[in-house]
Design a protein around this motif. Structure first.
Motif, PDB file in Angstrom:
ATOM      1  N   ILE A 133      29.693  33.897  89.670  1.00 14.15           N
ATOM      2  CA  ILE A 133      29.801  35.399  89.487  1.00 14.15           C
ATOM      3  C   ILE A 133      28.821  35.693  88.115  1.00 14.15           C
ATOM      4  O   ILE A 133      28.137  36.868  88.502  1.00 14.15           O
ATOM      5  CB  ILE A 133      31.119  35.419  88.697  1.00 14.15           C
ATOM      6  CG1 ILE A 133      32.401  35.496  89.785  1.00 14.15           C
ATOM      7  CG2 ILE A 133      31.104  36.752  87.993  1.00 14.15           C
ATOM      8  CD1 ILE A 133      33.761  35.546  89.306  1.00 14.15           C
ATOM      9  N   TYR A 134      28.604  34.757  87.362  1.00 12.92           N
ATOM     10  CA  TYR A 134      27.210  35.202  86.379  1.00 12.92           C
ATOM     11  C   TYR A 134      26.071  35.205  86.902  1.00 12.92           C
ATOM     12  O   TYR A 134      25.396  36.100  86.778  1.00 12.92           O
ATOM     13  CB  TYR A 134      27.340  34.025  85.368  1.00 12.92           C
ATOM     14  CG  TYR A 134      26.204  34.189  84.503  1.00 12.92           C
ATOM     15  CD1 TYR A 134      26.319  35.185  83.310  1.00 12.92           C
ATOM     16  CD2 TYR A 134      25.171  33.228  84.324  1.00 12.92           C
ATOM     17  CE1 TYR A 134      25.245  35.326  82.444  1.00 12.92           C
ATOM     18  CE2 TYR A 134      24.102  33.378  83.498  1.00 12.92           C
ATOM     19  CZ  TYR A 134      23.984  34.469  82.620  1.00 12.92           C
ATOM     20  OH  TYR A 134      22.836  34.646  81.867  1.00 12.92           O
ATOM     21  N   SER A 135      25.667  34.372  87.807  1.00 12.78           N
ATOM     22  CA  SER A 135      24.443  34.224  88.183  1.00 12.78           C
ATOM     23  C   SER A 135      24.161  35.251  89.407  1.00 12.78           C
ATOM     24  O   SER A 135      22.987  35.649  89.627  1.00 12.78           O
ATOM     25  CB  SER A 135      24.177  32.653  88.794  1.00 12.78           C
ATOM     26  OG  SER A 135      25.054  32.378  89.870  1.00 12.78           O
ATOM     27  N   PHE A 143      21.783  41.492  82.414  1.00 15.75           N
ATOM     28  CA  PHE A 143      21.058  40.571  81.590  1.00 15.75           C
ATOM     29  C   PHE A 143      19.660  40.289  81.809  1.00 15.75           C
ATOM     30  O   PHE A 143      19.054  39.600  81.046  1.00 15.75           O
ATOM     31  CB  PHE A 143      21.764  39.147  81.319  1.00 15.75           C
ATOM     32  CG  PHE A 143      23.275  39.227  80.758  1.00 15.75           C
ATOM     33  CD1 PHE A 143      23.390  39.691  79.563  1.00 15.75           C
ATOM     34  CD2 PHE A 143      24.449  39.056  81.809  1.00 15.75           C
ATOM     35  CE1 PHE A 143      24.901  39.708  79.202  1.00 15.75           C
ATOM     36  CE2 PHE A 143      25.789  38.819  81.048  1.00 15.75           C
ATOM     37  CZ  PHE A 143      25.743  39.463  79.917  1.00 15.75           C
ATOM     38  N   SER A 144      19.278  41.001  82.741  1.00 14.74           N
ATOM     39  CA  SER A 144      17.743  40.717  82.992  1.00 14.74           C
ATOM     40  C   SER A 144      16.915  41.629  82.060  1.00 14.74           C
ATOM     41  O   SER A 144      17.200  42.695  82.261  1.00 14.74           O
ATOM     42  CB  SER A 144      17.421  40.972  84.656  1.00 14.74           C
ATOM     43  OG  SER A 144      17.854  42.065  85.025  1.00 14.74           O
ATOM     44  N   LYS A 145      15.915  41.171  81.840  1.00 13.34           N
ATOM     45  CA  LYS A 145      14.867  42.017  81.093  1.00 13.34           C
ATOM     46  C   LYS A 145      13.868  42.701  82.109  1.00 13.34           C
ATOM     47  O   LYS A 145      13.771  42.435  83.116  1.00 13.34           O
ATOM     48  CB  LYS A 145      14.044  41.196  80.339  1.00 13.34           C
ATOM     49  CG  LYS A 145      14.911  40.301  79.221  1.00 13.34           C
ATOM     50  CD  LYS A 145      13.875  39.712  78.248  1.00 13.34           C
ATOM     51  CE  LYS A 145      14.460  38.685  77.181  1.00 13.34           C
ATOM     52  NZ  LYS A 145      13.750  37.965  76.465  1.00 13.34           N
ATOM     53  N   ALA A 146      13.575  43.775  81.649  1.00  9.49           N
ATOM     54  CA  ALA A 146      12.611  44.776  82.416  1.00  9.49           C
ATOM     55  C   ALA A 146      11.285  43.822  82.456  1.00  9.49           C
ATOM     56  O   ALA A 146      10.864  43.412  81.531  1.00  9.49           O
ATOM     57  CB  ALA A 146      12.530  45.924  81.837  1.00  9.49           C
ATOM     58  N   PRO A 147      10.645  43.594  83.776  1.00 11.30           N
ATOM     59  CA  PRO A 147       9.553  42.885  83.871  1.00 11.30           C
ATOM     60  C   PRO A 147       8.471  43.703  83.048  1.00 11.30           C
ATOM     61  O   PRO A 147       8.204  44.814  82.981  1.00 11.30           O
ATOM     62  CB  PRO A 147       9.183  43.230  85.295  1.00 11.30           C
ATOM     63  CG  PRO A 147      10.041  44.249  85.643  1.00 11.30           C
ATOM     64  CD  PRO A 147      11.154  44.360  84.841  1.00 11.30           C
ATOM     65  N   GLU A 148       7.845  42.767  82.374  1.00 10.30           N
ATOM     66  CA  GLU A 148       6.640  43.501  81.448  1.00 10.30           C
ATOM     67  C   GLU A 148       5.177  43.900  82.479  1.00 10.30           C
ATOM     68  O   GLU A 148       4.851  43.252  83.340  1.00 10.30           O
ATOM     69  CB  GLU A 148       5.902  42.418  80.490  1.00 10.30           C
ATOM     70  CG  GLU A 148       6.984  41.954  79.604  1.00 10.30           C
ATOM     71  CD  GLU A 148       6.578  40.885  78.550  1.00 10.30           C
ATOM     72  OE1 GLU A 148       5.204  40.543  78.526  1.00 10.30           O
ATOM     73  OE2 GLU A 148       7.155  40.233  77.732  1.00 10.30           O
TER      74      GLU A 148
END
Length: 181
Positions: A133-135, A143-148
């Motif tokens: 569920i988490y993954s 929880f994912s960061k915006a790509p730089e």
């Protein structure tokens, strides 16, 4: 008329379901055999009996589910294959059903051989469900960061195909074969 892959799937399903039926009876008898001959007490504690009954419910539900989706359908008069049933070797939910069945059998036999503490292994099932569920759901969306972002030139180069990149290089060099807009 069924094709070769349907016949192969039906044969594999029949073998898997036959083994499932055998082990649905064999696992509890193996546990009783181990308890009777290798442990000092024949009867488990009331807590263990409760856990056996409680874990038998999902075991029986998964058994009937796999039996209903995997049973091949045959013509009663000729015995010809009508439908092979779902493939019981599929990944995903079917694979997880098998995993839960195997963990349950392992806990039944392990608790008979090693002690009642072995039922704690059964917690790997909800822990794995929480991990999935988490993954799959929570991590990508929350929880994912915006790509730089790199330079805009690198971004456009990554988004263009190789052919487009080649044409752009030719255009930058002033190649007459490339039309400029």
């Amino acid at each position: 008329m069924a094709n070769a892959s349907a016949k192969r799937t039906a044969a594999q399903n029949e073998t898997a379901l036959r083994n499932l039926k055998i082990w649905m009876l064999a696992a509890p008898f193996i546990a009783l055999f181990i308890r009777f001959f290798f442990r000092s007490s024949l009867f488990p504690s009331r807590t263990s009996i409760f856990i056996h009954v409680l874990t038998f419910i999902p075991l029986f539900v998964l058994y009937t589910h796999l039996n209903s989706i995997g049973s091949p359908r045959r013509d009663p008069t000729t015995g010809a294959l009508i439908g092979s049933g779902e493939d019981l070797n599929m990944s995903g939910v079917t694979e997880w059903c098998w995993d839960i069945i195997y963990v349950t059998w392992g806990c039944q036999i392990g608790s008979a051989a090693l002690g009642e503490w072995f039922w704690w292994v059964y917690l790997c099932i909800p822990l794995f469900a929480l991990y999935k569920i988490y993954s799959v759901f929570l991590k990508p969306y929350f929880f994912s960061k915006a790509p730089e972002s790199a330079s805009t030139e690198d971004e456009t180069a990554q988004s263009m195909s190789k052919r487009q990149q080649k044409l752009k290089k030719r255009s930058d060099k002033g190649d007459p074969r490339v039309k400029r807009l």
